[in-house]
Design an enzyme around this catalytic site. Sequence first.
Site, PDB file in Angstrom:
ATOM      1  N   ASN A 293     -39.210   4.349  40.446  1.00  0.00           N
ATOM      2  CA  ASN A 293     -38.449   4.118  39.082  1.00  0.00           C
ATOM      3  C   ASN A 293     -37.136   3.652  38.866  1.00  0.00           C
ATOM      4  O   ASN A 293     -36.359   3.672  40.189  1.00  0.00           O
ATOM      5  CB  ASN A 293     -38.509   5.254  38.148  1.00  0.00           C
ATOM      6  CG  ASN A 293     -40.144   5.489  37.628  1.00  0.00           C
ATOM      7  OD1 ASN A 293     -40.819   4.717  37.697  1.00  0.00           O
ATOM      8  ND2 ASN A 293     -39.952   6.604  36.890  1.00  0.00           N
TER       9      ASN A 293
ATOM     10  N   HIS B 116     -39.654   9.429  43.183  1.00  0.00           N
ATOM     11  CA  HIS B 116     -40.015  10.449  43.051  1.00  0.00           C
ATOM     12  C   HIS B 116     -41.254  11.114  43.958  1.00  0.00           C
ATOM     13  O   HIS B 116     -41.997  10.349  44.108  1.00  0.00           O
ATOM     14  CB  HIS B 116     -40.910  10.755  41.432  1.00  0.00           C
ATOM     15  CG  HIS B 116     -40.047  10.322  40.225  1.00  0.00           C
ATOM     16  ND1 HIS B 116     -39.597  11.312  39.406  1.00  0.00           N
ATOM     17  CD2 HIS B 116     -39.417   9.234  39.826  1.00  0.00           C
ATOM     18  CE1 HIS B 116     -38.937  10.727  38.446  1.00  0.00           C
ATOM     19  NE2 HIS B 116     -38.759   9.491  38.806  1.00  0.00           N
TER      20      HIS B 116
ATOM     21  N   CYS C 172     -25.359   8.274  40.111  1.00  0.00           N
ATOM     22  CA  CYS C 172     -24.118   7.976  40.725  1.00  0.00           C
ATOM     23  C   CYS C 172     -22.985   9.058  40.585  1.00  0.00           C
ATOM     24  O   CYS C 172     -22.277   9.412  41.262  1.00  0.00           O
ATOM     25  CB  CYS C 172     -23.476   6.449  40.024  1.00  0.00           C
ATOM     26  SG  CYS C 172     -23.956   5.165  40.530  1.00  0.00           S
TER      27      CYS C 172
ATOM     28  N   HIS D  20     -30.958   3.382  37.882  1.00  0.00           N
ATOM     29  CA  HIS D  20     -30.663   3.613  39.360  1.00  0.00           C
ATOM     30  C   HIS D  20     -31.811   3.874  40.181  1.00  0.00           C
ATOM     31  O   HIS D  20     -32.349   4.947  39.752  1.00  0.00           O
ATOM     32  CB  HIS D  20     -29.789   4.665  39.495  1.00  0.00           C
ATOM     33  CG  HIS D  20     -29.030   4.927  40.759  1.00  0.00           C
ATOM     34  ND1 HIS D  20     -27.646   5.105  40.785  1.00  0.00           N
ATOM     35  CD2 HIS D  20     -29.527   4.990  41.983  1.00  0.00           C
ATOM     36  CE1 HIS D  20     -27.299   5.193  42.331  1.00  0.00           C
ATOM     37  NE2 HIS D  20     -28.433   5.329  42.846  1.00  0.00           N
TER      38      HIS D  20
ATOM     39  N   ASP E  68     -35.910  17.438  41.019  1.00  0.00           N
ATOM     40  CA  ASP E  68     -35.868  16.822  39.648  1.00  0.00           C
ATOM     41  C   ASP E  68     -35.883  18.137  38.662  1.00  0.00           C
ATOM     42  O   ASP E  68     -36.253  18.997  38.737  1.00  0.00           O
ATOM     43  CB  ASP E  68     -37.239  16.332  39.319  1.00  0.00           C
ATOM     44  CG  ASP E  68     -37.222  15.392  37.902  1.00  0.00           C
ATOM     45  OD1 ASP E  68     -37.116  14.091  38.123  1.00  0.00           O
ATOM     46  OD2 ASP E  68     -36.992  15.953  36.907  1.00  0.00           O
TER      47      ASP E  68
ATOM     48  N   HIS F  81     -25.616   1.701  44.338  1.00  0.00           N
ATOM     49  CA  HIS F  81     -26.162   1.314  43.022  1.00  0.00           C
ATOM     50  C   HIS F  81     -27.094   0.164  42.896  1.00  0.00           C
ATOM     51  O   HIS F  81     -26.661  -0.829  42.969  1.00  0.00           O
ATOM     52  CB  HIS F  81     -25.282   1.507  42.118  1.00  0.00           C
ATOM     53  CG  HIS F  81     -25.760   1.095  40.647  1.00  0.00           C
ATOM     54  ND1 HIS F  81     -26.091   2.223  39.968  1.00  0.00           N
ATOM     55  CD2 HIS F  81     -25.975   0.015  40.194  1.00  0.00           C
ATOM     56  CE1 HIS F  81     -26.578   2.038  38.913  1.00  0.00           C
ATOM     57  NE2 HIS F  81     -26.484   0.646  38.649  1.00  0.00           N
TER      58      HIS F  81
ATOM     59  N   HIS G  29     -34.702   4.936  42.326  1.00  0.00           N
ATOM     60  CA  HIS G  29     -34.914   6.132  42.794  1.00  0.00           C
ATOM     61  C   HIS G  29     -36.431   6.400  42.900  1.00  0.00           C
ATOM     62  O   HIS G  29     -37.347   5.781  42.314  1.00  0.00           O
ATOM     63  CB  HIS G  29     -34.496   7.366  41.725  1.00  0.00           C
ATOM     64  CG  HIS G  29     -35.016   7.233  40.470  1.00  0.00           C
ATOM     65  ND1 HIS G  29     -34.491   6.489  39.570  1.00  0.00           N
ATOM     66  CD2 HIS G  29     -35.878   8.077  39.811  1.00  0.00           C
ATOM     67  CE1 HIS G  29     -35.081   6.666  38.397  1.00  0.00           C
ATOM     68  NE2 HIS G  29     -36.058   7.614  38.620  1.00  0.00           N
TER      69      HIS G  29
END
Length: 109
Positions: free
Chosen positions: A86, A99, A6, A95, A29, A45, A97
Amino acid sequence: MDDIFCKIIRKEIPKEFIYESENLVAFEDINPSADVHILIVPKQHIESIRDVKSEHGQLLTEVYQAVNKLVTDNNLENGLYRVVVNGGKAQHVPHLHFHLLGGQWKKMV
Ligand code: DGP
Protein backbone atom coordinates in the site's frame (compact mmCIF):
# COMPACT_ATOMS: atom_id res chain seq x y z
CA MET A 1 8.05 14.64 4.64
CA ASP A 2 5.33 14.82 7.24
CA ASP A 3 3.55 11.48 6.91
CA ILE A 4 3.29 9.32 10.03
CA PHE A 5 5.80 6.74 8.79
CA CYS A 6 8.47 9.40 8.10
CA LYS A 7 7.94 10.64 11.68
CA ILE A 8 8.30 7.09 13.04
CA ILE A 9 11.47 6.55 10.95
CA ARG A 10 12.94 9.84 12.25
CA LYS A 11 12.02 8.64 15.77
CA GLU A 12 9.83 11.70 16.37
CA ILE A 13 7.13 9.20 17.35
CA PRO A 14 8.39 6.44 19.66
CA LYS A 15 7.99 2.99 18.15
CA GLU A 16 9.65 -0.33 18.87
CA PHE A 17 11.22 -1.65 15.67
CA ILE A 18 11.06 -5.41 15.14
CA TYR A 19 13.66 -5.02 12.43
CA GLU A 20 15.85 -2.14 11.28
CA SER A 21 18.50 -1.85 8.61
CA GLU A 22 20.12 1.04 6.79
CA ASN A 23 17.18 1.21 4.39
CA LEU A 24 14.15 -0.31 6.17
CA VAL A 25 12.19 -0.47 9.39
CA ALA A 26 9.54 -2.99 10.47
CA PHE A 27 7.07 -2.59 13.31
CA GLU A 28 3.69 -3.94 14.41
CA ASP A 29 0.60 -2.39 12.86
CA ILE A 30 -1.31 -0.26 15.38
CA ASN A 31 -4.62 -1.79 14.30
CA PRO A 32 -3.87 -5.43 13.46
CA SER A 33 -5.90 -7.12 10.73
CA ALA A 34 -4.43 -10.59 11.37
CA ASP A 35 -2.74 -12.62 14.12
CA VAL A 36 0.61 -11.37 12.82
CA HIS A 37 0.50 -7.92 11.23
CA ILE A 38 3.84 -6.27 10.61
CA LEU A 39 4.56 -3.22 8.47
CA ILE A 40 7.81 -3.16 6.50
CA VAL A 41 8.57 0.43 5.52
CA PRO A 42 11.42 1.80 3.36
CA LYS A 43 13.15 4.71 5.11
CA GLN A 44 13.33 6.55 1.80
CA HIS A 45 10.10 8.43 1.16
CA ILE A 46 8.57 6.74 -1.88
CA GLU A 47 4.91 7.67 -1.97
CA SER A 48 3.40 4.68 -3.77
CA ILE A 49 3.97 1.86 -6.25
CA ARG A 50 3.44 4.50 -8.95
CA ASP A 51 6.70 6.16 -7.84
CA VAL A 52 8.88 3.05 -7.96
CA LYS A 53 11.80 3.40 -10.40
CA SER A 54 14.43 0.95 -11.62
CA GLU A 55 16.89 2.53 -9.14
CA HIS A 56 14.74 1.05 -6.33
CA GLY A 57 15.46 -2.53 -7.41
CA GLN A 58 17.96 -3.26 -4.63
CA LEU A 59 15.66 -1.68 -2.04
CA LEU A 60 12.75 -3.90 -3.11
CA THR A 61 15.01 -6.96 -2.92
CA GLU A 62 15.86 -5.92 0.65
CA VAL A 63 12.16 -5.58 1.45
CA TYR A 64 11.48 -9.16 0.41
CA GLN A 65 14.56 -10.42 2.26
CA ALA A 66 13.20 -8.71 5.39
CA VAL A 67 9.79 -10.28 4.75
CA ASN A 68 11.49 -13.69 4.53
CA LYS A 69 13.24 -13.14 7.85
CA LEU A 70 9.99 -12.04 9.51
CA VAL A 71 8.15 -15.06 8.05
CA THR A 72 10.77 -17.33 9.64
CA ASP A 73 10.86 -15.41 12.93
CA ASN A 74 7.06 -15.65 13.23
CA ASN A 75 6.85 -19.34 12.26
CA LEU A 76 4.82 -18.61 9.15
CA GLU A 77 6.78 -20.91 6.77
CA ASN A 78 3.67 -23.07 6.42
CA GLY A 79 2.44 -20.46 3.96
CA LEU A 80 -0.31 -18.92 6.05
CA TYR A 81 0.73 -15.41 5.16
CA ARG A 82 0.16 -12.70 2.58
CA VAL A 83 1.97 -9.49 1.66
CA VAL A 84 -0.13 -6.45 0.76
CA VAL A 85 1.57 -3.39 -0.73
CA ASN A 86 0.00 0.00 0.00
CA GLY A 87 0.87 3.68 -0.12
CA GLY A 88 -0.46 6.71 -1.90
CA LYS A 89 -2.60 9.78 -1.35
CA ALA A 90 -5.88 7.87 -1.76
CA GLN A 91 -4.87 5.44 1.00
CA HIS A 92 -4.28 6.11 4.67
CA VAL A 93 -0.52 6.70 4.65
CA PRO A 94 1.15 8.23 1.55
CA HIS A 95 4.41 6.31 2.05
CA LEU A 96 5.07 2.97 0.33
CA HIS A 97 4.70 0.11 2.83
CA PHE A 98 4.32 -3.64 2.89
CA HIS A 99 1.89 -5.38 5.23
CA LEU A 100 2.95 -8.89 6.31
CA LEU A 101 -0.24 -10.63 7.42
CA GLY A 102 -0.02 -14.06 9.00
CA GLY A 103 -2.35 -16.59 10.61
CA GLN A 104 -6.04 -15.77 10.83
CA TRP A 105 -7.20 -12.66 8.97
CA LYS A 106 -9.70 -10.47 10.82
CA LYS A 107 -10.31 -7.84 8.14
CA MET A 108 -9.07 -6.45 4.86
CA VAL A 109 -6.14 -3.99 4.84
P1 DGP B 1 -2.99 1.71 4.59
O1 DGP B 1 -2.34 2.95 4.02
O2 DGP B 1 -4.40 1.48 4.14
O3 DGP B 1 -2.10 0.47 4.36
O4 DGP B 1 -3.09 1.93 6.19
C1 DGP B 1 -2.01 2.29 6.99
C2 DGP B 1 -1.70 1.23 8.02
O5 DGP B 1 -0.74 1.76 8.91
C3 DGP B 1 -2.89 0.80 8.86
O6 DGP B 1 -2.94 -0.63 8.85
C4 DGP B 1 -2.61 1.32 10.26
C5 DGP B 1 -1.12 1.54 10.25
N1 DGP B 1 -0.71 2.69 11.03
C6 DGP B 1 -1.10 3.96 10.81
N2 DGP B 1 -0.54 4.79 11.73
C7 DGP B 1 0.23 4.02 12.51
C8 DGP B 1 1.08 4.30 13.64
O7 DGP B 1 1.22 5.42 14.10
N3 DGP B 1 1.70 3.24 14.20
C9 DGP B 1 1.56 1.98 13.71
N4 DGP B 1 2.23 1.01 14.34
N5 DGP B 1 0.79 1.68 12.66
C10 DGP B 1 0.13 2.70 12.07
